[in-house]
Design a protein around this motif. Sequence first.
Motif, PDB file in Angstrom:
ATOM      1  N   LYS A   1      10.728   4.488   0.357  1.00  0.00           N
ATOM      2  CA  LYS A   1       9.326   4.788   0.656  1.00  0.00           C
ATOM      3  C   LYS A   1       8.700   3.682   1.510  1.00  0.00           C
ATOM      4  O   LYS A   1       7.965   3.951   2.459  1.00  0.00           O
ATOM      5  CB  LYS A   1       8.550   4.930  -0.658  1.00  0.00           C
ATOM      6  CG  LYS A   1       7.818   6.254  -0.789  1.00  0.00           C
ATOM      7  CD  LYS A   1       6.979   6.339  -2.053  1.00  0.00           C
ATOM      8  CE  LYS A   1       5.791   7.271  -1.848  1.00  0.00           C
ATOM      9  NZ  LYS A   1       4.905   7.340  -3.013  1.00  0.00           N
ATOM     10  N   ILE A   2       9.002   2.424   1.159  1.00  0.00           N
ATOM     11  CA  ILE A   2       8.459   1.307   1.933  1.00  0.00           C
ATOM     12  C   ILE A   2       9.002   1.344   3.361  1.00  0.00           C
ATOM     13  O   ILE A   2       8.270   1.153   4.323  1.00  0.00           O
ATOM     14  CB  ILE A   2       8.811  -0.048   1.273  1.00  0.00           C
ATOM     15  CG1 ILE A   2       8.175  -0.137  -0.115  1.00  0.00           C
ATOM     16  CG2 ILE A   2       8.339  -1.201   2.143  1.00  0.00           C
ATOM     17  CD1 ILE A   2       8.579  -1.379  -0.898  1.00  0.00           C
TER      18      ILE A   2
ATOM     19  N   ILE B   1      11.685   3.505  -4.237  1.00  0.00           N
ATOM     20  CA  ILE B   1      10.552   2.714  -3.759  1.00  0.00           C
ATOM     21  C   ILE B   1      10.865   2.083  -2.411  1.00  0.00           C
ATOM     22  O   ILE B   1      10.067   2.128  -1.471  1.00  0.00           O
ATOM     23  CB  ILE B   1      10.184   1.613  -4.777  1.00  0.00           C
ATOM     24  CG1 ILE B   1       9.635   2.239  -6.063  1.00  0.00           C
ATOM     25  CG2 ILE B   1       9.154   0.647  -4.175  1.00  0.00           C
ATOM     26  CD1 ILE B   1       9.428   1.234  -7.198  1.00  0.00           C
TER      27      ILE B   1
ATOM     28  N   GLU C   1       0.832  -1.212   0.000  1.00  0.00           N
ATOM     29  CA  GLU C   1       0.000   0.000   0.000  1.00  0.00           C
ATOM     30  C   GLU C   1       0.860   1.252   0.000  1.00  0.00           C
ATOM     31  O   GLU C   1       0.816   2.074   0.908  1.00  0.00           O
ATOM     32  CB  GLU C   1      -0.946  -0.030   1.203  1.00  0.00           C
ATOM     33  CG  GLU C   1      -2.060  -1.049   1.025  1.00  0.00           C
ATOM     34  CD  GLU C   1      -2.615  -1.527   2.342  1.00  0.00           C
ATOM     35  OE1 GLU C   1      -1.849  -1.517   3.339  1.00  0.00           O
ATOM     36  OE2 GLU C   1      -3.795  -1.936   2.379  1.00  0.00           O
ATOM     37  N   VAL C   2       1.663   1.345  -1.030  1.00  0.00           N
ATOM     38  CA  VAL C   2       2.562   2.480  -1.195  1.00  0.00           C
ATOM     39  C   VAL C   2       2.445   2.868  -2.664  1.00  0.00           C
ATOM     40  O   VAL C   2       2.450   1.999  -3.540  1.00  0.00           O
ATOM     41  CB  VAL C   2       4.019   2.070  -0.856  1.00  0.00           C
ATOM     42  CG1 VAL C   2       5.004   3.118  -1.320  1.00  0.00           C
ATOM     43  CG2 VAL C   2       4.172   1.817   0.646  1.00  0.00           C
ATOM     44  N   ASP C   3       2.302   4.120  -2.924  1.00  0.00           N
ATOM     45  CA  ASP C   3       2.118   4.563  -4.304  1.00  0.00           C
ATOM     46  C   ASP C   3       3.455   4.587  -5.046  1.00  0.00           C
ATOM     47  O   ASP C   3       4.328   5.394  -4.734  1.00  0.00           O
ATOM     48  CB  ASP C   3       1.490   5.955  -4.316  1.00  0.00           C
ATOM     49  CG  ASP C   3       1.243   6.449  -5.731  1.00  0.00           C
ATOM     50  OD1 ASP C   3       1.293   5.628  -6.669  1.00  0.00           O
ATOM     51  OD2 ASP C   3       0.998   7.662  -5.905  1.00  0.00           O
ATOM     52  N   ILE C   4       3.594   3.692  -5.990  1.00  0.00           N
ATOM     53  CA  ILE C   4       4.856   3.619  -6.730  1.00  0.00           C
ATOM     54  C   ILE C   4       4.649   4.025  -8.188  1.00  0.00           C
ATOM     55  O   ILE C   4       5.497   3.758  -9.035  1.00  0.00           O
ATOM     56  CB  ILE C   4       5.460   2.199  -6.664  1.00  0.00           C
ATOM     57  CG1 ILE C   4       4.500   1.177  -7.285  1.00  0.00           C
ATOM     58  CG2 ILE C   4       5.807   1.819  -5.247  1.00  0.00           C
ATOM     59  CD1 ILE C   4       5.173  -0.145  -7.592  1.00  0.00           C
TER      60      ILE C   4
ATOM     61  N   GLU D   1       7.182   4.271   5.157  1.00  0.00           N
ATOM     62  CA  GLU D   1       5.723   4.178   5.285  1.00  0.00           C
ATOM     63  C   GLU D   1       5.241   2.854   5.865  1.00  0.00           C
ATOM     64  O   GLU D   1       4.119   2.754   6.347  1.00  0.00           O
ATOM     65  CB  GLU D   1       5.055   4.411   3.916  1.00  0.00           C
ATOM     66  CG  GLU D   1       5.274   5.817   3.372  1.00  0.00           C
ATOM     67  CD  GLU D   1       4.546   6.051   2.058  1.00  0.00           C
ATOM     68  OE1 GLU D   1       3.587   5.318   1.770  1.00  0.00           O
ATOM     69  OE2 GLU D   1       4.962   6.946   1.313  1.00  0.00           O
ATOM     70  N   LYS D   2       6.062   1.819   5.755  1.00  0.00           N
ATOM     71  CA  LYS D   2       5.628   0.489   6.189  1.00  0.00           C
ATOM     72  C   LYS D   2       6.702  -0.126   7.079  1.00  0.00           C
ATOM     73  O   LYS D   2       7.864   0.239   7.011  1.00  0.00           O
ATOM     74  CB  LYS D   2       5.430  -0.421   4.962  1.00  0.00           C
ATOM     75  CG  LYS D   2       4.316   0.018   4.033  1.00  0.00           C
ATOM     76  CD  LYS D   2       2.993  -0.510   4.532  1.00  0.00           C
ATOM     77  CE  LYS D   2       1.874   0.403   4.036  1.00  0.00           C
ATOM     78  NZ  LYS D   2       0.599   0.035   4.656  1.00  0.00           N
TER      79      LYS D   2
END
Lengths: 139, 139
Positions: free
Chosen positions: B113-114, B110, A100-103, B117-118
Amino acid sequence: MNTVEYLREQGLKVTPQRIAIYSMLSNTKSHPSAEDIYKELLPTNPSMSLATVYKTLDSFKSIGLIQELSVGSGKNNYDADLSSHAHIVCLDCGNIYDLEVDISNQLNNIKDKIATEKSFIISHQQITFYSVCPTCKKS
Amino acid sequence: MNTVEYLREQGLKVTPQRIAIYSMLSNTKSHPSAEDIYKELLPTNPSMSLATVYKTLDSFKSIGLIQELSVGSGKNNYDADLSSHAHIVCLDCGNIYDLEVDISNQLNNIKDKIATEKSFIISHQQITFYSVCPTCKKS
DNA sequence: TTACCTGCAAAACATTTGCAGTTCT
DNA sequence: AGAACTGCAAATGTTTTGCAGGTAA
């Protein structure tokens, strides 16, 4: 848009089995295998056969209603979510999660690069990350 | 670094079969399946068995000497190139090509970001693009 | 009505396993 | 010598196929 109409439009007949399979698949985030689907539907559809599940998934795939995932578990998994999203597979339990991460920015960036540097026109892609999920990390 | 030494270091014995398999795999860009490897080695190694190919690929995979790909063909494919690269699969002939485009920036992006965010720490990933290869596009 | 779909059973593949004998170390 | 590896054959697991009967359009 209406799935029942889409099936007819694509020349597929609308049967109770197909409705059950699509409805199960579009209401889960678990990315089930053919057998998972079969087992889950068996209580409510006792006459359903595994071969029908396979055939139906194949039909749905060819009209672009669902997507098939191969994450290396030895069986295929199915997803009714057609949006361009990546998956995370737990190396421990094997569960498949939506990332659920916008890539989309990075992905478009890569596709642009491929279009200019290579003579491939990308139809679609499968992006799978491997990790250990929070639940398994605890134990 | 020396593969023979690495095998011993990892507690694996160095056998003619293992040398043949690794050497074949590191000298091709074709991403062969277990059976592809078996068939290619059979003329020069007539006593080789398919089971040994499977077992060897499994050993190599567990010590991180090769990587296994699942692109949805129903069988696994193997790659001795461990660099973090994506693949393009031809929807027509099924051939698997290396994507010779540097996507490390987008990929790191990416993964960052992961990470923020995660709560997943990514171990590795498999990125597969589907397209029709130039050769198949012609016909 | 007719073409397509279902369910069953058998078949086809890919991969794994058990074991006896062989080979690395 | 001892542990690990190989090759064979059988077993397993997933997916496909053929066909007779049933169902949607």
